[in-house]
Design a protein around this motif. Structure first.
Motif, mmCIF file in Angstrom:
data_model
loop_
_atom_site.group_PDB
_atom_site.id
_atom_site.type_symbol
_atom_site.label_atom_id
_atom_site.label_comp_id
_atom_site.label_asym_id
_atom_site.label_seq_id
_atom_site.Cartn_x
_atom_site.Cartn_y
_atom_site.Cartn_z
ATOM 1 N N LYS A 4 0.835 -1.210 0.000
ATOM 2 C CA LYS A 4 0.000 0.000 0.000
ATOM 3 C C LYS A 4 0.873 1.264 0.000
ATOM 4 O O LYS A 4 2.028 1.244 0.407
ATOM 5 C CB LYS A 4 -0.912 0.016 1.229
ATOM 6 C CG LYS A 4 -1.813 -1.212 1.354
ATOM 7 C CD LYS A 4 -2.760 -1.337 0.191
ATOM 8 C CE LYS A 4 -3.682 -2.535 0.351
ATOM 9 N NZ LYS A 4 -4.539 -2.727 -0.836
ATOM 10 N N THR B 255 -9.132 -2.391 0.828
ATOM 11 C CA THR B 255 -9.885 -1.431 0.011
ATOM 12 C C THR B 255 -10.019 -0.100 0.739
ATOM 13 O O THR B 255 -9.874 0.975 0.137
ATOM 14 C CB THR B 255 -11.283 -1.986 -0.319
ATOM 15 O OG1 THR B 255 -11.146 -3.231 -1.003
ATOM 16 C CG2 THR B 255 -12.068 -1.019 -1.175
ATOM 17 N N PHE B 256 -10.301 -0.138 2.035
ATOM 18 C CA PHE B 256 -10.435 1.094 2.822
ATOM 19 C C PHE B 256 -9.126 1.877 2.818
ATOM 20 O O PHE B 256 -9.122 3.104 2.654
ATOM 21 C CB PHE B 256 -10.834 0.751 4.259
ATOM 22 C CG PHE B 256 -10.916 1.949 5.170
ATOM 23 C CD1 PHE B 256 -12.086 2.688 5.253
ATOM 24 C CD2 PHE B 256 -9.826 2.337 5.948
ATOM 25 C CE1 PHE B 256 -12.172 3.802 6.090
ATOM 26 C CE2 PHE B 256 -9.898 3.441 6.781
ATOM 27 C CZ PHE B 256 -11.079 4.174 6.851
ATOM 28 N N ASP C 45 -6.803 1.889 0.603
ATOM 29 C CA ASP C 45 -6.587 2.480 -0.721
ATOM 30 C C ASP C 45 -7.519 3.659 -0.988
ATOM 31 O O ASP C 45 -7.119 4.663 -1.571
ATOM 32 C CB ASP C 45 -6.805 1.422 -1.814
ATOM 33 C CG ASP C 45 -5.638 0.453 -1.933
ATOM 34 O OD1 ASP C 45 -4.516 0.842 -1.565
ATOM 35 O OD2 ASP C 45 -5.854 -0.687 -2.383
ATOM 36 N N ASP C 46 -8.789 3.531 -0.576
ATOM 37 C CA ASP C 46 -9.808 4.509 -0.944
ATOM 38 C C ASP C 46 -9.916 5.694 0.011
ATOM 39 O O ASP C 46 -10.469 6.737 -0.345
ATOM 40 C CB ASP C 46 -11.189 3.846 -1.046
ATOM 41 C CG ASP C 46 -11.260 2.843 -2.192
ATOM 42 O OD1 ASP C 46 -10.355 2.868 -3.042
ATOM 43 O OD2 ASP C 46 -12.210 2.038 -2.219
ATOM 44 N N SER C 47 -9.461 5.543 1.252
ATOM 45 C CA SER C 47 -9.586 6.630 2.222
ATOM 46 C C SER C 47 -8.759 7.832 1.766
ATOM 47 O O SER C 47 -7.729 7.682 1.116
ATOM 48 C CB SER C 47 -9.120 6.179 3.609
ATOM 49 O OG SER C 47 -7.780 5.715 3.554
ATOM 50 N N ASN C 48 -9.246 9.017 2.103
ATOM 51 C CA ASN C 48 -8.520 10.224 1.677
ATOM 52 C C ASN C 48 -8.399 11.216 2.830
ATOM 53 O O ASN C 48 -9.018 11.048 3.891
ATOM 54 C CB ASN C 48 -9.205 10.877 0.480
ATOM 55 C CG ASN C 48 -10.649 11.264 0.783
ATOM 56 O OD1 ASN C 48 -10.910 12.087 1.665
ATOM 57 N ND2 ASN C 48 -11.593 10.660 0.079
ATOM 58 N N ASP D 196 -11.647 12.789 4.321
ATOM 59 C CA ASP D 196 -12.383 11.923 5.243
ATOM 60 C C ASP D 196 -11.770 11.971 6.637
ATOM 61 O O ASP D 196 -12.485 12.104 7.643
ATOM 62 C CB ASP D 196 -12.372 10.476 4.730
ATOM 63 C CG ASP D 196 -13.199 10.312 3.472
ATOM 64 O OD1 ASP D 196 -14.139 11.106 3.278
ATOM 65 O OD2 ASP D 196 -12.905 9.397 2.675
#
Length: 354
Positions: free
Chosen positions: A212, A313-314, A316-319, A322
């Motif tokens: 990651k 997935t979280f 990778d997708d968290s920004n 957020d």
């Protein structure tokens, strides 16, 4: 005037969640002028002296208030000794005498029998016998470290229960020079602060972050084995730190981690100390869907709950947006999870009780 006796087993060389809880209670009872008695010592002779003093109070005290931790009782009456019939009978006869003559509160941080099963430790028959007997005093009061733990015991024994969840100290100005380049990295930083023994889902946690862009920082005791393996380049074990320094490290990260197996019974009824530790440090946390934590934090904006197989997935997708929103929610409510706030109302209730 009635006395308040506070019995603890403080070991200043340990930094685990249980000792943090004991120290917080000690400070709270010190503030109301309780007679404090620490029964722990690495010296066997001194432990015997402390035992004699405690027995004197248990047997002679009348119409006073006694607060004692379950771990303190085990320190006074080790399971290795009370596994025999006569010491077992004698220990509980003494406790029964103290309860019959005083207002006694027993603090329960863990359920050792259920915990040992889920942690795949050696399961002791005497531990179950000890718990069944200890949680059977109808005239005693009990305070548990989680709501679901209290409910679980209440289904087995109709006892007088209260709940004081695990809190945290406020963030201080402690500085940490170690790994400043890691903590200053613009990459998202997730952190696990706590025991790092094998079998605590640490291996699964490491696997979730392999490859990651986000960083995973690991701090805590029992993590030496992590130095002996080839960790992915985005995962760092920094070592063990005093609480104030650990909190300073956590505050420089974006999200805490609680990876406990949600399929195990005990993890669902306990309240992990690290939840309040992350919140008090100013960051939200990502947890597996543990029932006790979800009861308290779901919908608060301060925590994320996902099965560990969905963490990749979280991650990778968290920004950043957020996490900034979550940090605002944490900043608004973190004072609710300070030990001072949690314990002040509870200890005052004991002090002003009739």
């Amino acid at each position: 005037m009635k006395k308040i006796y506070y019995f603890s087993h403080i070991n200043n060389e340990m930094n685990d969640g249980g000792q943090s809880r004991n120290k917080a209670f000690t400070q709270a009872f010190d503030a109301i002028g309780a007679v404090k008695i620490n029964v722990y010592s690495s010296n066997n002779f001194m432990r015997f002296v402390y035992l004699i003093n405690c027995l004197r109070i248990f047997l002679l005290s009348k119409n006073n208030r006694i607060f004692i931790h379950q771990g303190t009782i085990i320190t006074l009456f080790p399971l290795s000794i009370i596994k025999y019939r006569f010491p077992f009978w004698l220990a509980f006869s003494i406790l029964r005498k103290a309860i019959g003559s005083n207002s006694v509160t027993i603090e329960v941080n863990d359920l050792p029998y259920e915990q040992s099963i889920d942690l795949e430790l050696s399961v002791s028959k005497v531990t179950k016998l000890f718990q069944d007997k200890l949680y059977g005093f109808r005239d005693a009061k009990y305070v548990f470290a989680s709501h679901r733990m209290a409910e679980y015991i209440r289904t087995k024994s109709k006892i007088n229960c209260d709940v004081v969840i695990n809190g945290s100290n406020e963030l201080t100005n402690a500085t940490v020079d170690l790994a400043s380049d890691i903590l200053a990295s613009p990459a998202r930083k997730f952190i696990y602060a706590g025991g790092l023994s094998k079998g605590r889902q640490i291996e699964e946690l490491v696997s979730s972050f392999k490859g990651k862009k986000s960083l995973l920082v690991l701090i805590g005791e029992s993590g030496q084995w992590l130095k002996e393996i080839n960790l992915p380049e985005n995962i760092f074990y920094l070592g063990e730190f005093p609480e104030s320094q650990a909190q300073a490290i956590v505050s420089k990260c974006d999200c805490g981690i609680i990876p406990y197996d949600a399929n195990r019974f005990y993890y669902n009824i306990c309240y992990p100390t690290k939840a309040s530790f992350y919140i008090a440090s100013g960051i939200p946390f990502l947890s597996t869907p543990l029932l006790e934590l979800m009861d308290i934090f779901e919908g608060s904006g301060m925590a994320y709950f996902l099965p560990i197989n969905e963490w990749g997935t979280f991650i990778d997708d968290s920004n950043e947006i957020d996490f900034q929103k979550s940090k605002v929610s944490v900043g608004t409510r973190k004072h609710e999870f300070y030990w001072k706030r949690i314990l002040s109302h509870y200890v005052e209730k004991i002090y002003f009780a009739n």
